[in-house]
Scaffold this motif. Sequence first.
Motif, PDB file in Angstrom:
ATOM      1  N   ILE A   8     112.471  19.042  46.340  1.00 51.28           N
ATOM      2  CA  ILE A   8     113.785  18.801  46.311  1.00 51.28           C
ATOM      3  C   ILE A   8     114.255  18.483  44.617  1.00 51.28           C
ATOM      4  O   ILE A   8     115.685  19.334  44.352  1.00 51.28           O
ATOM      5  N   TYR A   9     114.067  18.548  43.849  1.00 50.22           N
ATOM      6  CA  TYR A   9     114.404  18.119  42.243  1.00 50.22           C
ATOM      7  C   TYR A   9     114.371  19.762  41.483  1.00 50.22           C
ATOM      8  O   TYR A   9     115.431  19.860  41.072  1.00 50.22           O
ATOM      9  N   LYS A  10     112.849  20.177  42.288  1.00 51.44           N
ATOM     10  CA  LYS A  10     113.328  21.593  41.697  1.00 51.44           C
ATOM     11  C   LYS A  10     114.483  22.721  42.318  1.00 51.44           C
ATOM     12  O   LYS A  10     115.007  23.107  41.253  1.00 51.44           O
ATOM     13  N   LEU A  11     114.757  23.003  43.159  1.00 50.26           N
ATOM     14  CA  LEU A  11     116.070  23.266  43.840  1.00 50.26           C
ATOM     15  C   LEU A  11     117.246  22.193  43.309  1.00 50.26           C
ATOM     16  O   LEU A  11     118.489  23.571  42.981  1.00 50.26           O
ATOM     17  N   TRP A  12     117.639  20.907  43.235  1.00 49.66           N
ATOM     18  CA  TRP A  12     118.665  20.316  42.331  1.00 49.66           C
ATOM     19  C   TRP A  12     118.762  21.169  41.126  1.00 49.66           C
ATOM     20  O   TRP A  12     119.776  21.591  40.480  1.00 49.66           O
ATOM     21  N   GLU A  13     117.947  20.778  40.492  1.00 45.96           N
ATOM     22  CA  GLU A  13     117.714  20.476  39.266  1.00 45.96           C
ATOM     23  C   GLU A  13     117.240  21.777  38.107  1.00 45.96           C
ATOM     24  O   GLU A  13     117.853  22.168  37.260  1.00 45.96           O
ATOM     25  N   GLY A  14     116.260  22.744  38.760  1.00 47.30           N
ATOM     26  CA  GLY A  14     115.377  23.835  37.964  1.00 47.30           C
ATOM     27  C   GLY A  14     116.132  24.969  38.714  1.00 47.30           C
ATOM     28  O   GLY A  14     115.799  25.737  37.723  1.00 47.30           O
ATOM     29  N   SER A  15     116.755  25.246  39.955  1.00 48.08           N
ATOM     30  CA  SER A  15     117.187  26.795  39.859  1.00 48.08           C
ATOM     31  C   SER A  15     118.015  27.263  39.620  1.00 48.08           C
ATOM     32  O   SER A  15     117.875  28.673  39.459  1.00 48.08           O
ATOM     33  N   TRP A  16     119.329  26.641  39.612  1.00 46.67           N
ATOM     34  CA  TRP A  16     120.843  27.325  39.028  1.00 46.67           C
ATOM     35  C   TRP A  16     120.885  26.794  37.822  1.00 46.67           C
ATOM     36  O   TRP A  16     120.521  25.255  37.556  1.00 46.67           O
ATOM     37  N   GLU A  17     120.719  27.417  36.765  1.00 50.57           N
ATOM     38  CA  GLU A  17     121.376  27.163  35.186  1.00 50.57           C
ATOM     39  C   GLU A  17     122.850  26.298  35.321  1.00 50.57           C
ATOM     40  O   GLU A  17     123.155  26.770  35.902  1.00 50.57           O
ATOM     41  N   ASP A  18     123.103  25.840  33.980  1.00 52.18           N
ATOM     42  CA  ASP A  18     124.341  25.354  34.170  1.00 52.18           C
ATOM     43  C   ASP A  18     125.117  26.214  33.997  1.00 52.18           C
ATOM     44  O   ASP A  18     126.406  25.749  34.748  1.00 52.18           O
ATOM     45  N   ALA A  19     125.370  27.815  33.225  1.00 51.46           N
ATOM     46  CA  ALA A  19     126.192  28.395  32.771  1.00 51.46           C
ATOM     47  C   ALA A  19     125.986  29.482  34.411  1.00 51.46           C
ATOM     48  O   ALA A  19     125.814  31.411  33.994  1.00 51.46           O
ATOM     49  N   ALA A  20     124.701  28.896  35.664  1.00 51.96           N
ATOM     50  CA  ALA A  20     124.932  30.472  36.366  1.00 51.96           C
ATOM     51  C   ALA A  20     126.006  30.841  36.753  1.00 51.96           C
ATOM     52  O   ALA A  20     126.579  31.924  37.556  1.00 51.96           O
ATOM     53  N   VAL A  21     126.556  30.121  37.449  1.00 53.98           N
ATOM     54  CA  VAL A  21     128.336  30.474  38.410  1.00 53.98           C
ATOM     55  C   VAL A  21     129.293  30.390  36.893  1.00 53.98           C
ATOM     56  O   VAL A  21     129.587  30.048  36.505  1.00 53.98           O
ATOM     57  N   LYS A  22     129.797  32.377  37.774  1.00 54.91           N
ATOM     58  CA  LYS A  22     130.796  32.389  36.446  1.00 54.91           C
ATOM     59  C   LYS A  22     132.090  32.261  36.861  1.00 54.91           C
ATOM     60  O   LYS A  22     132.962  32.238  36.531  1.00 54.91           O
ATOM     61  N   ARG A  23     132.744  32.604  38.479  1.00 51.63           N
ATOM     62  CA  ARG A  23     133.414  32.740  38.768  1.00 51.63           C
ATOM     63  C   ARG A  23     134.249  33.684  38.081  1.00 51.63           C
ATOM     64  O   ARG A  23     135.874  33.607  38.054  1.00 51.63           O
ATOM     65  N   ASP A  66     126.064  34.509  37.898  1.00 47.23           N
ATOM     66  CA  ASP A  66     125.001  35.607  37.437  1.00 47.23           C
ATOM     67  C   ASP A  66     123.552  35.287  37.846  1.00 47.23           C
ATOM     68  O   ASP A  66     122.652  34.264  37.545  1.00 47.23           O
ATOM     69  N   ALA A  67     122.894  36.103  37.901  1.00 54.21           N
ATOM     70  CA  ALA A  67     121.590  36.179  39.173  1.00 54.21           C
ATOM     71  C   ALA A  67     120.656  36.314  37.582  1.00 54.21           C
ATOM     72  O   ALA A  67     119.170  35.944  38.563  1.00 54.21           O
ATOM     73  N   SER A  68     120.876  36.801  36.521  1.00 52.52           N
ATOM     74  CA  SER A  68     119.806  36.153  35.794  1.00 52.52           C
ATOM     75  C   SER A  68     119.462  34.483  35.276  1.00 52.52           C
ATOM     76  O   SER A  68     118.417  33.894  34.521  1.00 52.52           O
ATOM     77  N   LYS A  69     120.449  33.561  35.906  1.00 52.59           N
ATOM     78  CA  LYS A  69     120.282  32.317  35.495  1.00 52.59           C
ATOM     79  C   LYS A  69     119.887  32.215  36.837  1.00 52.59           C
ATOM     80  O   LYS A  69     119.873  30.180  36.800  1.00 52.59           O
ATOM     81  N   ILE A  70     119.204  31.773  37.442  1.00 56.48           N
ATOM     82  CA  ILE A  70     119.101  31.845  39.086  1.00 56.48           C
ATOM     83  C   ILE A  70     117.873  31.473  38.630  1.00 56.48           C
ATOM     84  O   ILE A  70     117.352  33.182  39.480  1.00 56.48           O
ATOM     85  N   HIS A  71     116.746  30.231  39.508  1.00 57.21           N
ATOM     86  CA  HIS A  71     115.403  30.927  39.918  1.00 57.21           C
ATOM     87  C   HIS A  71     114.642  30.401  40.702  1.00 57.21           C
ATOM     88  O   HIS A  71     115.506  29.360  41.147  1.00 57.21           O
ATOM     89  N   PRO A  72     113.887  31.786  41.272  1.00 61.88           N
ATOM     90  CA  PRO A  72     113.446  31.414  42.306  1.00 61.88           C
ATOM     91  C   PRO A  72     111.808  30.221  42.066  1.00 61.88           C
ATOM     92  O   PRO A  72     111.597  30.219  41.242  1.00 61.88           O
ATOM     93  N   ILE A  73     112.050  27.996  42.842  1.00 64.58           N
ATOM     94  CA  ILE A  73     111.069  27.626  42.685  1.00 64.58           C
ATOM     95  C   ILE A  73     109.869  28.252  42.863  1.00 64.58           C
ATOM     96  O   ILE A  73     108.886  27.296  42.121  1.00 64.58           O
ATOM     97  N   ALA A  74     109.538  28.427  43.565  1.00 61.69           N
ATOM     98  CA  ALA A  74     107.669  29.454  44.211  1.00 61.69           C
ATOM     99  C   ALA A  74     106.772  28.200  44.052  1.00 61.69           C
ATOM    100  O   ALA A  74     105.931  27.783  43.230  1.00 61.69           O
ATOM    101  N   HIS A  75     107.494  26.923  44.836  1.00 60.39           N
ATOM    102  CA  HIS A  75     107.060  25.631  45.104  1.00 60.39           C
ATOM    103  C   HIS A  75     105.522  26.169  46.440  1.00 60.39           C
ATOM    104  O   HIS A  75     105.952  26.916  47.375  1.00 60.39           O
ATOM    105  N   GLU A  76     104.382  26.157  45.747  1.00 61.19           N
ATOM    106  CA  GLU A  76     103.417  26.507  47.769  1.00 61.19           C
ATOM    107  C   GLU A  76     102.624  24.890  46.717  1.00 61.19           C
ATOM    108  O   GLU A  76     102.083  24.856  45.881  1.00 61.19           O
ATOM    109  N   GLY A  77     102.362  23.806  47.061  1.00 65.25           N
ATOM    110  CA  GLY A  77     101.141  22.745  48.073  1.00 65.25           C
ATOM    111  C   GLY A  77     101.450  22.082  48.530  1.00 65.25           C
ATOM    112  O   GLY A  77     100.603  23.334  50.067  1.00 65.25           O
ATOM    113  N   GLU A  78     100.532  21.114  49.136  1.00 66.94           N
ATOM    114  CA  GLU A  78      99.682  20.124  50.208  1.00 66.94           C
ATOM    115  C   GLU A  78     100.073  20.780  51.348  1.00 66.94           C
ATOM    116  O   GLU A  78      99.751  21.389  52.657  1.00 66.94           O
ATOM    117  N   TYR A  79     101.952  19.993  50.776  1.00 61.90           N
ATOM    118  CA  TYR A  79     102.483  19.958  52.031  1.00 61.90           C
ATOM    119  C   TYR A  79     103.445  21.421  52.526  1.00 61.90           C
ATOM    120  O   TYR A  79     104.511  21.444  53.819  1.00 61.90           O
TER     121      TYR A  79
END
Length: 489
Positions: free
Chosen positions: A171-186, A195-208
Amino acid sequence: MATEKKRIILNAFDMTCVSHQSTGMWTHPSSQAARYNDIEYWTNMAIELERGHFDTLFIADVVGVYDVYRGSGEAALKDAAQVPVNDPFAAISAMAAVTKHVGFGVTAAITYEHPYLLARRLSTLDHLTKGRVAWNVVSSYLNSAAVNLGMDKQMTHDQRYDMADEYMEVIYKLWEGSWEDAAVKRDKASGVFADASKIHPIAHEGEYFKVPGYHLCEPSPQRTPVIFQAGASGRGRQFASNHAEGMFILTTSPEAAKPVTEDIRRLAVEAGRSADSIKIFTLLTVITAADDEAAEAKYEEFLEYANPEGMLALYGGWTGIDFSKLDPDAPLEAVPNDSLRTTLESLTNAEDGKVWTVRDVIRHRCIGGLGPVLVGGPEKVADMLERWVDEGGVDGFNLAYAITPGTTTDFIDYVVPELVRRGRAQTSYTDGSLRKKLIGTPDGRVEATHPAAAWGPHYVGKPSVADLTRPSTFDEQELVSFDRKRKSA
């Protein structure tokens, strides 16, 4: 030079049900608890709490029923003991619309809420409340919830916390890391919202959990809502020392609270955080009036409406013990199970040496539920609250009610002015997000030492949505030409 007195944090403690901590009280002529499914009940409460300069409305929740007592949910249903229970999220937007400052702590269990969806629900509320949301992280303790959600039985106590650690990472990856501060242009002129270049898939794969994609929401005012946590077992304290910004504990006295609060702050420092980075709240129910005598009379009147079987139903769920099978006058004994461990410990290993029986639970907990009851006029109550803070080390309280809204209104009218006189309660709000009000971070974001902060810049420079976009079969110039024609039309 006199030491500045610590401000006492005040949270109202409620649940989207009829009987929360005090069973039978809904039958009192002044109680409005049966209006729990009326939106005006919640909006009026929010307005009242802001009048009293409360910090938050802390909303509890369960997704199971209390069916341990006598082997069924009949006693719980008869008294509406935390059933029926509505979704705790639903009324928050309405309450935010009629207030400007009071915060909303909402409970959601990591055991049954997928992080990808819960991240969106909480970000949505953080947007709509302008940054006034806290998430109370719990792992759920009712076996009835597990079996109704497709499991054979609930996960073990420590396994739930193991899953919670990974849950928080997702959930921290989604909230803090996925969208950069400058991603939203409006940017209407260019037609670019994000700006899709500033939005990142988190690529999480864990035990659960496996969450390959990016967060569905743009960053909210706090990004990560304030993290509350309820659970003071050894494993719970370890979890809280890493994640919690507000922690809810259950203790019976200031003397009992002191070693708990000291241990939590020690663990926070060991985790690389400051000792005061976690605000600690304990549960109390305050029965007050103009003076001590009137308060005692009010308490005695309330007891006439108490429902013992409703409370035994709740304690059955909280402890995992069917009290109907026990001798009502025999000392209670600890039984290892996967329910609320601190509740069972408080009854079988009380710090004051008291040996609890089933009859004691009926006599002393039908009002107050899991926590102590303070009865007295403004000065007596304020004295006791100050002891909890100064000697017990807590920062504030989750204040449950006997009757609603009367118990809360009494506290605001009688006790808050006395706390203000003593320099213990706020008379106005700080502008900004809930985190800025509670923790004091200037931008309302998590502190640098909080684990969520580590994910903020984590994905910068790593694959973005733009990097993963396949070439179009359309001619690029043709698309540009179409876009120009659309704008000139």
